[in-house]
Scaffold this motif. Structure first.
Motif, PDB file in Angstrom:
ATOM      1  N   ARG A 206       2.946  -3.435  -3.794  1.00  0.00           N
ATOM      2  CA  ARG A 206       2.571  -4.071  -4.733  1.00  0.00           C
ATOM      3  C   ARG A 206       3.823  -4.413  -5.341  1.00  0.00           C
ATOM      4  NH1 ARG A 206      -0.033  -4.260  -9.876  1.00  0.00           N
ATOM      5  NH2 ARG A 206      -1.367  -5.796  -9.979  1.00  0.00           N
ATOM      6  N   CYS A 207       4.577  -3.406  -5.950  1.00  0.00           N
ATOM      7  CA  CYS A 207       5.595  -3.645  -6.601  1.00  0.00           C
ATOM      8  C   CYS A 207       7.119  -3.356  -5.977  1.00  0.00           C
ATOM      9  CB  CYS A 207       5.641  -2.969  -8.284  1.00  0.00           C
ATOM     10  SG  CYS A 207       5.699  -1.008  -8.117  1.00  0.00           S
ATOM     11  N   SER A 208       6.983  -2.832  -4.942  1.00  0.00           N
ATOM     12  CA  SER A 208       8.129  -2.420  -4.068  1.00  0.00           C
ATOM     13  C   SER A 208       8.951  -1.251  -4.578  1.00  0.00           C
ATOM     14  CB  SER A 208       9.031  -3.715  -3.761  1.00  0.00           C
ATOM     15  OG  SER A 208       8.269  -4.851  -3.026  1.00  0.00           O
TER      16      SER A 208
ATOM     17  N   PRO B 247      -0.548   1.758  -3.022  1.00  0.00           N
ATOM     18  CA  PRO B 247       0.245   1.391  -4.479  1.00  0.00           C
ATOM     19  C   PRO B 247       0.388   2.468  -5.364  1.00  0.00           C
ATOM     20  CG  PRO B 247      -2.010  -0.020  -3.967  1.00  0.00           C
ATOM     21  CD  PRO B 247      -1.923   1.169  -3.142  1.00  0.00           C
ATOM     22  N   CYS B 248       1.772   2.381  -5.816  1.00  0.00           N
ATOM     23  CA  CYS B 248       2.129   3.494  -6.646  1.00  0.00           C
ATOM     24  C   CYS B 248       1.028   3.870  -8.273  1.00  0.00           C
ATOM     25  CB  CYS B 248       3.398   3.255  -7.427  1.00  0.00           C
ATOM     26  SG  CYS B 248       3.567   1.889  -8.531  1.00  0.00           S
ATOM     27  N   GLU B 249       1.572   4.891  -8.911  1.00  0.00           N
ATOM     28  CA  GLU B 249       0.559   5.042  -9.840  1.00  0.00           C
ATOM     29  C   GLU B 249       0.300   4.220 -10.714  1.00  0.00           C
ATOM     30  OE1 GLU B 249      -1.771   7.977 -11.544  1.00  0.00           O
ATOM     31  OE2 GLU B 249      -0.381   8.570  -9.987  1.00  0.00           O
ATOM     32  N   THR B 250       1.386   3.519 -11.098  1.00  0.00           N
ATOM     33  CA  THR B 250       1.288   2.280 -12.258  1.00  0.00           C
ATOM     34  C   THR B 250       0.408   1.197 -11.614  1.00  0.00           C
ATOM     35  OG1 THR B 250       3.702   2.594 -12.924  1.00  0.00           O
ATOM     36  CG2 THR B 250       2.920   0.815 -13.607  1.00  0.00           C
ATOM     37  N   CYS B 251       0.739   0.689 -10.532  1.00  0.00           N
ATOM     38  CA  CYS B 251      -0.012  -0.252 -10.132  1.00  0.00           C
ATOM     39  C   CYS B 251      -1.741  -0.052  -9.808  1.00  0.00           C
ATOM     40  CB  CYS B 251       0.551  -0.699  -8.591  1.00  0.00           C
ATOM     41  SG  CYS B 251       2.155  -1.340  -8.621  1.00  0.00           S
ATOM     42  N   ARG B 252      -1.816   1.493  -9.414  1.00  0.00           N
ATOM     43  CA  ARG B 252      -3.255   1.856  -9.359  1.00  0.00           C
ATOM     44  C   ARG B 252      -3.971   1.757 -10.484  1.00  0.00           C
ATOM     45  NH1 ARG B 252      -1.723   6.194  -6.111  1.00  0.00           N
ATOM     46  NH2 ARG B 252      -2.169   7.708  -7.704  1.00  0.00           N
TER      47      ARG B 252
HETATM   48 ZN   LIG Z   1       3.517  -0.287  -7.670  1.00  0.00          ZN
END
Ligand SMILES: [Zn+2]
Length: 59
Positions: free
Chosen positions: A8-10, A20-25
């Motif tokens: 999502r945010c690379s 997706p990473c923690e922040t994106c989740r």
């Molecule tokens: Zn992310």
């Protein structure tokens, strides 16, 4: 744990599963939570309107 790039945010992240990473989740969760309650509210109203008709058909 695996090193991946968040789809999502690379950003490079290390986590147990690809995704997706923690922040994106967190963002996805809050977005889906609000969208989900909206859908639930919209889905609930038609049912209230259908009930009188279903009763009327029986009579
Ligand atoms: Zn992310």
């Amino acid at each position: 744990m695996i090193d991946i790039s968040c789809p999502r945010c690379s950003n490079g992240v290390t986590q147990r599963f690809y995704g997706p990473c923690e922040t994106c989740r967190e963002e996805l969760r809050s977005t889906q939570a609000s969208a989900g309650s909206e859908v639930a509210a919209q889905a609930y109203e038609p049912k209230m309107n259908v009930t009188p008709n279903a009763v009327a058909l029986k009579e």
